[in-house]
Write a protein that holds these residues in place. Structure first.
Motif, short mmCIF file in Angstrom:
data_model
loop_
_atom_site.label_atom_id
_atom_site.label_comp_id
_atom_site.label_asym_id
_atom_site.label_seq_id
_atom_site.Cartn_x
_atom_site.Cartn_y
_atom_site.Cartn_z
N LEU A 41 0.83 -1.21 0.00
CA LEU A 41 0.00 0.00 0.00
C LEU A 41 0.86 1.25 0.00
O LEU A 41 0.53 2.25 -0.66
CB LEU A 41 -0.93 -0.01 1.22
N ALA A 42 1.97 1.22 0.73
CA ALA A 42 2.90 2.36 0.72
C ALA A 42 3.50 2.56 -0.67
O ALA A 42 3.65 3.69 -1.15
CB ALA A 42 4.00 2.15 1.76
N VAL A 86 -5.80 4.29 2.48
CA VAL A 86 -5.88 4.43 3.94
C VAL A 86 -6.87 3.41 4.51
O VAL A 86 -6.60 2.76 5.54
CB VAL A 86 -6.29 5.86 4.33
N LEU A 87 -8.01 3.25 3.85
CA LEU A 87 -9.01 2.27 4.31
C LEU A 87 -8.45 0.85 4.24
O LEU A 87 -8.68 0.03 5.13
CB LEU A 87 -10.28 2.38 3.48
N GLU A 88 -7.72 0.56 3.16
CA GLU A 88 -7.11 -0.77 3.03
C GLU A 88 -6.09 -1.01 4.15
O GLU A 88 -5.99 -2.13 4.68
CB GLU A 88 -6.43 -0.90 1.67
N ALA A 89 -5.32 0.01 4.49
CA ALA A 89 -4.34 -0.14 5.56
C ALA A 89 -5.04 -0.41 6.90
O ALA A 89 -4.63 -1.27 7.68
CB ALA A 89 -3.47 1.11 5.66
N ASN A 148 -13.89 -6.87 2.50
CA ASN A 148 -12.80 -7.01 1.53
C ASN A 148 -13.33 -6.99 0.10
O ASN A 148 -12.74 -6.35 -0.79
CB ASN A 148 -12.06 -8.32 1.79
N LEU A 149 -14.45 -7.66 -0.13
CA LEU A 149 -15.08 -7.65 -1.45
C LEU A 149 -15.49 -6.23 -1.84
O LEU A 149 -15.29 -5.80 -2.98
CB LEU A 149 -16.29 -8.58 -1.44
N ALA A 150 -16.07 -5.50 -0.89
CA ALA A 150 -16.50 -4.13 -1.16
C ALA A 150 -15.31 -3.22 -1.49
O ALA A 150 -15.37 -2.38 -2.40
CB ALA A 150 -17.28 -3.57 0.02
#
Length: 339
Positions: free
Chosen positions: A187-188, A231-234, A253-255
Motif C-alpha cells: 500500500l505504501a 488508507v481504508l485498506e491499511a 474485503n469484497l466491497a
C-alpha cells in the motif's frame, strides 16, 4: 488428562459456530468425551498412547457434525446426512465460478469494442451465474436426499481427518503479522507511485519523458479517492491482523476491491485514466491490434487481481480464518500439517 494442541484445535473447531451461551458447556463436555475415548482406546489396546488422541478424534468425526448434535442445531437445509457436503461444494463453486464467468464476459465485451457498459454487464452475469450455481447444486442435493438409497456414504465423501482442524487463533498470529507487513508495504508503494507518476516516469527513446502517466484532471477527485482507499485498506489490514477472517470481513474485503476495480476500469474504458500527453507519446508506436490487446490485458489484470483477492478472503472466512483455504488444486493450506 492434559489437553494437547490437537484436542484444543478440535474443541475450537467444534465450538466456534455455536451460540456463545453454549460454548463453554460444549467445550467441557467434548473435552471430557475426548479424554474418556483416549483412555478407553489405550486401555483396550485399540491404540498406542502416541496415536490414541488422533484415533479418538477420528472416531468422534467431523467437529461440525458433532457440534450440531450437541447444540440441538440440526443441519436441515438439505438434511443432516448431506448438509456439510452440500455446503463445502457450494462454497467451492461460488468462490470462483461466478467471478470466472464475469471476467470471461468482460473480456469478450471488451474485445467486441464495448464501453463502460462492460462493467454492468459483467457484474450482472456474475450475479446470474452465482444464483444458478446455488439453485442447481441445492436442487441436486435435495433430489439425492429425497431418493437416497444408501449407496452414497456421506462420511466417506466428507473424508474428514484431524489434519483439517483449524489452527488456534494465537497460533495464526505470526502468519497474520507477516500478512499485515506485506499489505502495508504494498500500500505504501502504491501511494508513492500515485505521487511519483505525476512528475514523469515514462522511459522513451533513452530518456524519461517529463509527462504524467495518469491524467492530471484526476486530482480533482479520483486520485484523492484512491488515497482514501489506500488508507481504508491499511486500516482493514490492521483489523484483519487483530480479528482474523470471518464472513463480515470477507464482505468488507469484497466491497473494497469493488470500490477500486470498478472506478479504475470505468475510467480506463472511457479514456479518462491515462494522461493525453502520455497517449500522444505512445500511440504512434502501437497499431490498433496492439492497443486492443494491451487494453484487454489491463482490464483483465485489474479484474483478475481484485477477484482473486476477494475469493481469497471468502475461502479464508469459510475455513474459519487464518491462512487456511478451501481444498482445491493450487490452493493448499500451509497450516494442514497433522498433529
Amino acid at each position: 488428562m492434559t489437553t494437547s494442541t490437537l484436542t484444543e484445535r478440535y474443541l475450537f473447531a467444534a465450538t466456534r459456530n455455536v451460540p456463545a451461551a453454549q460454548r463453554d458447556e460444549l467445550s467441557r463436555d467434548l473435552a471430557e468425551r475426548i479424554a474418556d475415548t483416549i483412555d478407553s482406546r489405550v486401555e483396550s489396546g485399540a491404540s498406542t498412547p502416541e496415536s490414541a488422541e488422533r484415533d479418538a478424534l477420528v472416531e468422534l468425526g467431523n467437529p461440525s457434525v458433532l457440534a450440531a448434535s450437541y447444540s440441538d442445531r440440526p443441519l436441515v437445509l438439505i438434511g443432516p446426512r448431506y448438509y456439510l457436503i452440500w455446503r463445502r461444494l457450494l462454497l467451492l463453486l461460488e468462490s470462483f465460478v461466478p467471478a470466472t464467468a464475469a471476467a470471461a464476459a468482460a473480456l469478450g465485451l471488451v474485445l467486441a469494442g464495448g464501453g463502460w457498459e462492460v462493467i454492468g454487464s459483467a457484474v450482472g452475469i456474475g450475479i446470474t451465474v452465482a444464483v444458478h450455481v446455488a439453485f442447481w447444486v441445492t436442487l441436486v442435493f435435495a433430489l439425492i436426499e429425497r431418493y437416497d438409497t444408501g449407496a452414497v456414504d456421506a462420511d466417506e465423501l466428507l473424508a474428514w481427518t484431524p489434519d483439517q482442524l483449524p489452527q488456534l487463533p494465537e497460533a495464526r498470529r505470526p502468519h497474520r503479522r507477516a500478512d499485515l507487513i506485506a499489505s502495508l508495504v504494498w500500500l505504501a508503494i502504491a501511494a508513492a507511485f500515485l505521487v511519483w507518476q505525476q512528475f514523469g516516469i515514462v522511459w522513451f527513446g533513452g530518456e524519461v519523458a517529463k509527462i504524467p502517466l495518469l491524467d492530471p484532471e484526476l486530482w480533482s477527485f479520483w486520485l484523492p479517492y484512491l488515497f482514501v482507499l489506500i488508507v481504508l485498506e491499511a486500516g482493514f489490514a490492521y483489523w484483519i491482523y487483530r480479528s482474523d477472517w470471518n464472513w463480515v470481513n470477507a464482505l468488507v474485503n469484497l466491497a473494497l476491491n469493488a470500490a477500486f476495480a470498478i472506478p479504475v476500469i470505468w475510467l480506463f474504458v472511457n479514456g479518462m485514466l491515462l494522461s493525453p500527453d502520455f497517449l500522444a507519446l505512445i500511440e504512434p508506436h502501437l497499431d490498433a491490434d496492439a492497443e486492443r490487446v494491451l487494453s484487454v490485458l489491463f482490464v483483465g489484470g485489474i479484474a483478475a487481481v481484485c477477484a482473486w483477492d476477494s475469493i481469497d478472503g471468502i475461502v479464508k472466512a469459510a475455513r474459519g480464518g487464518g491462512r487456511g483455504t478451501l481444498d482445491f488444486p493450487g490452493n493448499r493450506s500451509p497450516r494442514r500439517t497433522g498433529a
